[in-house]
Motif scaffolding. Structure first.
Motif, PDB file in Angstrom:
ATOM      1  N   PRO A   2       1.039  -1.005   0.181  1.00  0.00           N
ATOM      2  CA  PRO A   2      -0.179   0.180  -0.305  1.00  0.00           C
ATOM      3  C   PRO A   2       0.546   1.155   0.451  1.00  0.00           C
ATOM      4  O   PRO A   2       0.281   2.159  -0.650  1.00  0.00           O
ATOM      5  N   ALA A   3       1.977   1.401   0.961  1.00  0.00           N
ATOM      6  CA  ALA A   3       2.839   1.855   0.567  1.00  0.00           C
ATOM      7  C   ALA A   3       3.366   2.727  -0.627  1.00  0.00           C
ATOM      8  O   ALA A   3       3.621   3.930  -0.798  1.00  0.00           O
ATOM      9  N   LEU A   4       3.798   1.554  -1.349  1.00  0.00           N
ATOM     10  CA  LEU A   4       4.104   1.634  -2.600  1.00  0.00           C
ATOM     11  C   LEU A   4       2.982   2.684  -3.739  1.00  0.00           C
ATOM     12  O   LEU A   4       3.911   3.512  -4.590  1.00  0.00           O
ATOM     13  N   PHE A   5       2.016   1.776  -3.627  1.00  0.00           N
ATOM     14  CA  PHE A   5       1.119   2.186  -4.605  1.00  0.00           C
ATOM     15  C   PHE A   5       0.745   4.188  -3.958  1.00  0.00           C
ATOM     16  O   PHE A   5       0.188   4.284  -4.560  1.00  0.00           O
ATOM     17  N   LEU A   6       0.677   3.980  -2.969  1.00  0.00           N
ATOM     18  CA  LEU A   6       0.593   6.253  -2.833  1.00  0.00           C
ATOM     19  C   LEU A   6       1.453   6.226  -2.774  1.00  0.00           C
ATOM     20  O   LEU A   6       1.182   7.664  -3.440  1.00  0.00           O
ATOM     21  N   ALA A   7       3.130   6.331  -2.726  1.00  0.00           N
ATOM     22  CA  ALA A   7       3.728   7.089  -3.388  1.00  0.00           C
ATOM     23  C   ALA A   7       4.060   7.163  -4.448  1.00  0.00           C
ATOM     24  O   ALA A   7       3.386   7.891  -5.743  1.00  0.00           O
ATOM     25  N   ALA A   8       3.509   5.765  -5.450  1.00  0.00           N
ATOM     26  CA  ALA A   8       3.848   6.025  -7.337  1.00  0.00           C
ATOM     27  C   ALA A   8       2.403   7.004  -7.499  1.00  0.00           C
ATOM     28  O   ALA A   8       2.050   7.820  -8.295  1.00  0.00           O
ATOM     29  N   ARG A   9       0.645   7.171  -6.543  1.00  0.00           N
ATOM     30  CA  ARG A   9      -0.293   8.205  -6.567  1.00  0.00           C
ATOM     31  C   ARG A   9       0.251   9.053  -6.259  1.00  0.00           C
ATOM     32  O   ARG A   9      -0.713  10.082  -7.324  1.00  0.00           O
ATOM     33  N   LEU A  10       0.932   9.464  -5.816  1.00  0.00           N
ATOM     34  CA  LEU A  10       1.422  10.623  -5.444  1.00  0.00           C
ATOM     35  C   LEU A  10       2.457  11.543  -6.437  1.00  0.00           C
ATOM     36  O   LEU A  10       2.983  12.634  -6.145  1.00  0.00           O
ATOM     37  N   CYS A  11       3.699  10.827  -7.079  1.00  0.00           N
ATOM     38  CA  CYS A  11       3.779  11.526  -8.157  1.00  0.00           C
ATOM     39  C   CYS A  11       3.760  12.293  -9.012  1.00  0.00           C
ATOM     40  O   CYS A  11       2.130  12.215  -9.583  1.00  0.00           O
ATOM     41  N   PRO A  12       4.327  13.424  -9.090  1.00  0.00           N
ATOM     42  CA  PRO A  12       3.244  14.261  -9.620  1.00  0.00           C
ATOM     43  C   PRO A  12       3.635  14.003 -11.500  1.00  0.00           C
ATOM     44  O   PRO A  12       4.552  13.128 -11.836  1.00  0.00           O
ATOM     45  N   PRO A  13       2.925  14.904 -12.234  1.00  0.00           N
ATOM     46  CA  PRO A  13       2.224  14.528 -13.137  1.00  0.00           C
ATOM     47  C   PRO A  13       3.335  14.817 -14.298  1.00  0.00           C
ATOM     48  O   PRO A  13       3.929  13.944 -15.252  1.00  0.00           O
ATOM     49  N   ASP A  14       4.603  15.872 -14.096  1.00  0.00           N
ATOM     50  CA  ASP A  14       5.882  15.395 -14.433  1.00  0.00           C
ATOM     51  C   ASP A  14       7.118  15.198 -14.463  1.00  0.00           C
ATOM     52  O   ASP A  14       7.878  14.600 -14.790  1.00  0.00           O
ATOM     53  N   ALA A  15       6.104  14.088 -13.723  1.00  0.00           N
ATOM     54  CA  ALA A  15       7.482  12.715 -13.149  1.00  0.00           C
ATOM     55  C   ALA A  15       7.108  11.523 -13.078  1.00  0.00           C
ATOM     56  O   ALA A  15       6.617  10.635 -12.537  1.00  0.00           O
ATOM     57  N   PRO A  16       6.777  11.342 -14.858  1.00  0.00           N
ATOM     58  CA  PRO A  16       6.498   9.949 -15.139  1.00  0.00           C
ATOM     59  C   PRO A  16       7.161   8.936 -15.154  1.00  0.00           C
ATOM     60  O   PRO A  16       6.946   7.705 -14.474  1.00  0.00           O
TER      61      PRO A  16
END
Length: 86
Positions: A2-16
């Motif tokens: 869950p922590a990794l998923f949250l980190a992925a979802r919180l990545c800014p749009p300019d950091a794909p």
């Protein structure tokens, strides 16, 4: 996970690329998650990596054929590949 998923979802749009790394790690943990394949496919779309997007979205649909969001994403990616071929 869950922590990794949250980190992925919180990545800014300019950091794909950063988000892609998280989703690849998540898929190494759980390759049966249609959500992770979907999100990876969408990240590939932001990076205009159409073949990789198509592959990830097809896998999301294989795992869960009822995913309309994956179906929409796949149609979009296929259209981009077709447009580039013209």
């Amino acid at each position: 996970e869950p922590a990794l998923f949250l980190a992925a979802r919180l990545c800014p749009p300019d950091a794909p690329a950063e988000a892609q790394g998280y989703y690849e790690r998540l898929l190494a943990i759980n390759p049966y998650s249609s959500e992770y394949h979907l999100q990876l496919g969408l990240v590939h779309q932001r990076r205009k990596q159409w073949p990789q997007s198509i592959q990830a979205l097809e896998e999301a649909l294989r795992l869960n054929p009822a995913r309309l969001d994956a179906r929409r994403g796949l149609i979009y990616a296929l259209a981009q590949v077709e447009d580039r071929g013209r």
